[in-house]
Design a protein around this motif. Structure first.
Motif, PDB file in Angstrom:
ATOM      1  N   ARG A   6      -8.233  -2.425   4.279  1.00 42.32           N
ATOM      2  CA  ARG A   6      -7.082  -1.524   4.262  1.00 42.32           C
ATOM      3  C   ARG A   6      -6.495  -1.513   5.665  1.00 42.32           C
ATOM      4  O   ARG A   6      -7.218  -1.410   6.644  1.00 42.32           O
ATOM      5  CB  ARG A   6      -7.493  -0.101   3.871  1.00 42.32           C
ATOM      6  CG  ARG A   6      -7.859   0.012   2.415  1.00 42.32           C
ATOM      7  CD  ARG A   6      -8.183   1.437   2.006  1.00 42.32           C
ATOM      8  NE  ARG A   6      -9.421   1.872   2.631  1.00 42.32           N
ATOM      9  CZ  ARG A   6      -9.529   2.913   3.447  1.00 42.32           C
ATOM     10  NH1 ARG A   6      -8.491   3.655   3.743  1.00 42.32           N
ATOM     11  NH2 ARG A   6     -10.689   3.232   3.983  1.00 42.32           N
ATOM     12  N   SER A   7      -5.200  -1.630   5.766  1.00 49.86           N
ATOM     13  CA  SER A   7      -4.543  -1.681   7.066  1.00 49.86           C
ATOM     14  C   SER A   7      -4.529  -0.304   7.718  1.00 49.86           C
ATOM     15  O   SER A   7      -4.299   0.708   7.057  1.00 49.86           O
ATOM     16  CB  SER A   7      -3.104  -2.183   6.905  1.00 49.86           C
ATOM     17  OG  SER A   7      -2.433  -2.164   8.132  1.00 49.86           O
ATOM     18  N   THR A   8      -4.754  -0.273   9.015  1.00 56.88           N
ATOM     19  CA  THR A   8      -4.657   0.985   9.761  1.00 56.88           C
ATOM     20  C   THR A   8      -3.306   1.100  10.456  1.00 56.88           C
ATOM     21  O   THR A   8      -2.930   2.183  10.880  1.00 56.88           O
ATOM     22  CB  THR A   8      -5.772   1.095  10.811  1.00 56.88           C
ATOM     23  OG1 THR A   8      -5.715  -0.039  11.672  1.00 56.88           O
ATOM     24  CG2 THR A   8      -7.135   1.174  10.151  1.00 56.88           C
ATOM     25  N   ARG A  11       0.621   1.178   7.019  1.00 61.60           N
ATOM     26  CA  ARG A  11       0.172   1.996   5.899  1.00 61.60           C
ATOM     27  C   ARG A  11       1.148   3.132   5.656  1.00 61.60           C
ATOM     28  O   ARG A  11       1.792   3.630   6.563  1.00 61.60           O
ATOM     29  CB  ARG A  11      -1.221   2.542   6.156  1.00 61.60           C
ATOM     30  CG  ARG A  11      -1.306   3.534   7.284  1.00 61.60           C
ATOM     31  CD  ARG A  11      -2.692   3.945   7.673  1.00 61.60           C
ATOM     32  NE  ARG A  11      -3.423   4.530   6.583  1.00 61.60           N
ATOM     33  CZ  ARG A  11      -4.725   4.716   6.580  1.00 61.60           C
ATOM     34  NH1 ARG A  11      -5.426   4.381   7.636  1.00 61.60           N
ATOM     35  NH2 ARG A  11      -5.325   5.240   5.551  1.00 61.60           N
ATOM     36  N   GLY A  15      -3.205   2.498   3.059  1.00 64.88           N
ATOM     37  CA  GLY A  15      -3.251   1.184   3.682  1.00 64.88           C
ATOM     38  C   GLY A  15      -3.651   0.045   2.770  1.00 64.88           C
ATOM     39  O   GLY A  15      -3.832  -1.074   3.226  1.00 64.88           O
ATOM     40  N   GLY A  18      -0.681  -2.499   2.496  1.00 66.20           N
ATOM     41  CA  GLY A  18      -0.507  -3.146   3.792  1.00 66.20           C
ATOM     42  C   GLY A  18      -1.593  -4.172   4.046  1.00 66.20           C
ATOM     43  O   GLY A  18      -1.329  -5.294   4.492  1.00 66.20           O
ATOM     44  N   ALA A  55      -8.486   2.117  -2.778  1.00 62.15           N
ATOM     45  CA  ALA A  55      -8.553   2.927  -1.563  1.00 62.15           C
ATOM     46  C   ALA A  55      -9.985   3.380  -1.274  1.00 62.15           C
ATOM     47  O   ALA A  55     -10.386   3.502  -0.122  1.00 62.15           O
ATOM     48  CB  ALA A  55      -7.636   4.142  -1.685  1.00 62.15           C
ATOM     49  N   SER A  60     -11.865   0.073   5.495  1.00 55.50           N
ATOM     50  CA  SER A  60     -10.740   0.172   6.422  1.00 55.50           C
ATOM     51  C   SER A  60     -10.914  -0.826   7.562  1.00 55.50           C
ATOM     52  O   SER A  60     -12.014  -1.096   8.000  1.00 55.50           O
ATOM     53  CB  SER A  60     -10.683   1.586   6.971  1.00 55.50           C
ATOM     54  OG  SER A  60      -9.602   1.726   7.838  1.00 55.50           O
TER      55      SER A  60
END
Length: 66
Positions: A6-8, A11, A15, A18, A55, A60
């Motif tokens: 998951r993009s930080t 997002r 995220g 992303g 999610a 992450s």
């Protein structure tokens, strides 16, 4: 080896899209547009559950939590 995170940085909610865009080398905004269209056709239920599961299951980037 390529990993899905998951993009930080890119997002809006968690995220997921992303990170998926980075993984697939696709503009995340295109994925977001397709996601919103998909939400309409699944009456918000099916695709929303998939997003929620992603999610929770996809780690992450950098190891931080939601």
């Amino acid at each position: 080896m390529k990993r899905l995170y998951r993009s930080t940085k890119d997002r809006y909610v968690a995220g997921v899209l992303g990170g998926l865009g980075i993984y697939l080398k696709v503009d995340p905004n295109i994925l977001r547009l397709l996601f919103v269209i998909g939400l309409v056709f699944t009456a918000f239920f099916g695709l929303a559950l998939v997003y929620l599961a992603a999610a929770l299951l996809i780690p992450s980037e950098g190891g931080s939590h939601i």
